[in-house]
Design a protein around this motif. Structure first.
Motif: not given
Length: 372
Positions: A64, A292, A296-298
């Motif tokens: 992760s 983080q 989340r591919h933001e």
């Protein structure tokens, strides 16, 4: 980051690895994440510390983003010499994983994960400053690939690198200055590549000038599609600007400053130290939040820009406060304290240059806020 027994176990494992490396004399005062040591990178890879979040099919470990953050935070705080693999693991590998051809993924990613591949960033150019849209390096499409012509400057560890991800112009300039740019992953063993080291104030050959003269690059080494270079660069810079390396370059100095002040506590010195520690805690929270979001591919472009400016200012202030409070002469060949102090002072000016100058970063934030 949610505290967990798993993270504690990971941190304990990394600290044991660091202690063993330090005992063996392989982590020394004055080093940082920019220090090149291929053998150290290979040992990190043997521990599973490189390519941690990547799929196993490419040599990764399917861990992760939080687990990766714990591990690299410990390595950075220790001043471990990560320069051989750092850029490749931090941004080049993820860029190839998201936008590379299958051929390129299978060729390069396992090399990075094994600690045996160094990649440089080919963005900045002479006379272009931090305005990447003004670059003049060009690539012309030919049968089976591209022919690259141009010059890059301030390229970290290019004299050690196996590949350089080069931002180049593949279409003529238009009204949209950001259009027509592409990224190529260039093997530096190719014909037509010349690397010239630049010695910095610390006496280290870290930066380089790279020349491309009639250099052929296989079409499989194009990232994304032609003309997508600007978008890809902005995504890449989000990784470069937001990680813990933007707040921990001088952490060994901060740790030693704390120990130095503790010998004979002084109210004013303690206040200055407390301010630095408080700022570090705050900017670390921002870095964790961005980490983080990246997982989340933001889109974190604006936050990453602010993070880089705030973080590198803190790193420079740690060096300056240490210079004022430590009543010793910095020496590159001194004991651990004076050597670390010398390294912090000599390298601090570069912190606000690499990854985008402070002026450029503030301009980006101003545009986002509608102020320009």
């Amino acid at each position: 980051m949610n505290h967990s027994d798993k993270h504690d176990a990971i941190r304990k494992n990394v600290r044991a690895f660091i202690a063993a490396e330090r005992t063996a004399g392989r982590i020394r005062a004055g080093q940082s994440w920019t220090t090149f040591d291929r053998d150290f990178s290979i040992r990190c890879a043997d521990q599973g510390y490189i390519g941690m979040t990547w799929p196993k099919m490419f040599g990764g470990h399917d861990r992760s983003p939080e687990e990766r953050y714990v591990i690299i935070e410990e390595l950075l705080a220790a001043g471990a010499p990560l320069g051989s693999h750092w850029i490749a693991d931090r941004q080049s590998g993820p860029q190839i994983l998201r936008n590379g051809t299958e051929h390129l993924k299978h060729l390069v990613l396992p090399q990075i994960a094994a600690g045996r591949c160094t990649i440089g960033i080919g963005m900045s150019e002479p006379d272009s400053g931090s305005d990447l849209s003004s670059i003049r390096t060009s690539a012309t499409k030919v049968d089976g690939g591209w022919v690259l012509e141009g010059r890059k400057i301030w390229t970290t560890n290019a004299h050690h690198a196996d590949y350089l991800i080069v931002l180049c112009r593949t279409s003529p300039k238009s009204e949209d200055r950001n259009a027509g740019l592409s990224q190529l992953v260039v093997p530096l063993e190719n014909k037509g590549v010349t690397v010239r080291p630049i010695t910095n104030m610390a006496g280290v050959d870290e930066f380089n000038e790279v020349l491309f003269e009639n250099c052929f690059v296989d079409e499989e080494h194009l990232l994304g599609e032609p003309g997508q270079g600007w978008r890809l660069v902005m995504e890449e810079l989000s990784f470069e600007r937001s990680g813990p390396d933007r707040i921990l370059s001088t952490f060994p100095m901060l740790s030693m400053l704390s120990s130095y002040i503790a010998r004979d506590p002084d109210r004013h010195a303690t206040i200055e130290l407390g301010r630095l520690v408080g700022r570090l805690h705050s900017v670390r929270s921002l870095s964790l939040e961005i980490n983080q979001a990246l997982g989340r591919h933001e889109d974190v472009g604006q936050k990453a820009t602010m993070m880089k400016d705030i973080g590198t200012t803190l790193e420079q202030d740690i060096a300056e406060v240490s210079r004022r409070l430590i009543d010793l002469s910095p020496r590159q060949d001194g004991d651990d304290l004076t050597t670390t102090l010398a390294s912090a002072i000599l390298n601090a000016p570069s912190f606000s240059l690499r990854g985008g100058t402070r002026e450029i970063l503030k301009g980006i934030v101003a545009r986002h806020l509608g102020l320009r």
